[in-house]
Design an enzyme around this catalytic site. Sequence first.
Site, PDB file in Angstrom:
ATOM      1  N   ASP A  37       0.853  -1.180   0.000  1.00 47.51           N
ATOM      2  CA  ASP A  37       0.000   0.000   0.000  1.00 47.51           C
ATOM      3  C   ASP A  37       0.891   1.233   0.000  1.00 47.51           C
ATOM      4  O   ASP A  37       2.010   1.197   0.535  1.00 47.51           O
ATOM      5  CB  ASP A  37      -0.925   0.026   1.222  1.00 47.51           C
ATOM      6  CG  ASP A  37      -1.962   1.131   1.110  1.00 47.51           C
ATOM      7  OD1 ASP A  37      -2.875   1.003   0.269  1.00 47.51           O
ATOM      8  OD2 ASP A  37      -1.842   2.140   1.834  1.00 47.51           O
ATOM      9  N   HIS A  39      -5.703   4.538   6.461  1.00 50.38           N
ATOM     10  CA  HIS A  39      -5.104   5.611   5.676  1.00 50.38           C
ATOM     11  C   HIS A  39      -3.668   5.884   6.088  1.00 50.38           C
ATOM     12  O   HIS A  39      -3.166   6.987   5.930  1.00 50.38           O
ATOM     13  CB  HIS A  39      -5.959   6.885   5.702  1.00 50.38           C
ATOM     14  CG  HIS A  39      -7.341   6.645   5.195  1.00 50.38           C
ATOM     15  ND1 HIS A  39      -7.604   6.281   3.887  1.00 50.38           N
ATOM     16  CD2 HIS A  39      -8.535   6.688   5.818  1.00 50.38           C
ATOM     17  CE1 HIS A  39      -8.910   6.119   3.741  1.00 50.38           C
ATOM     18  NE2 HIS A  39      -9.486   6.354   4.895  1.00 50.38           N
TER      19      HIS A  39
END
Length: 170
Positions: free
Chosen positions: A7, A150
């Site tokens: 990610d 996030h």
Amino acid sequence: MKYIVIDIETTGLYPERGDRIIEIAALPIVDDRLLIEKSYNQLINPGIMIPENITNLVNITDDMVKDAPSIDKVLPEFLDYIGNTPLIAHNASFDIGFLNFYLKALNMKRIENRIIDTLILSREVFDTEKTHNLDIVAERLGLKENIKRHRALGDSILTAKVFLKLRNML
């Protein structure tokens, strides 16, 4: 079987418009076990100010990245870490596209690993649903854990758990 979940966090959505990578993470899965202690996680100095809306979303500040290495230092290390291992990402075209944009800009080898996209897996499993963002998919799968969302490593952990559940459902 070994996989690496990846990610990234960025300053925006469009590398071709100057958006940059500000964090990258990679988390190995070996024999269905998340090896968090062997993960790779690195903040990156983007060389530009991080927009306020991004800081509010990802909780990464200019101060946090000011002494971090630049992308040209991080990408070779990241490529060594992932090797030829199959990669897993949620909405992989975004992460891989962003990474390959900067690899090309640095005249480096593009990522050509096998890619497994949990977004696509979710569309197969939940074929009547319209929304497949990571939070919604995790909720559908009963994954309501306190994971730092996030941020690259937190999103990698959640994506890994989503992958394992979706794979078992398929």
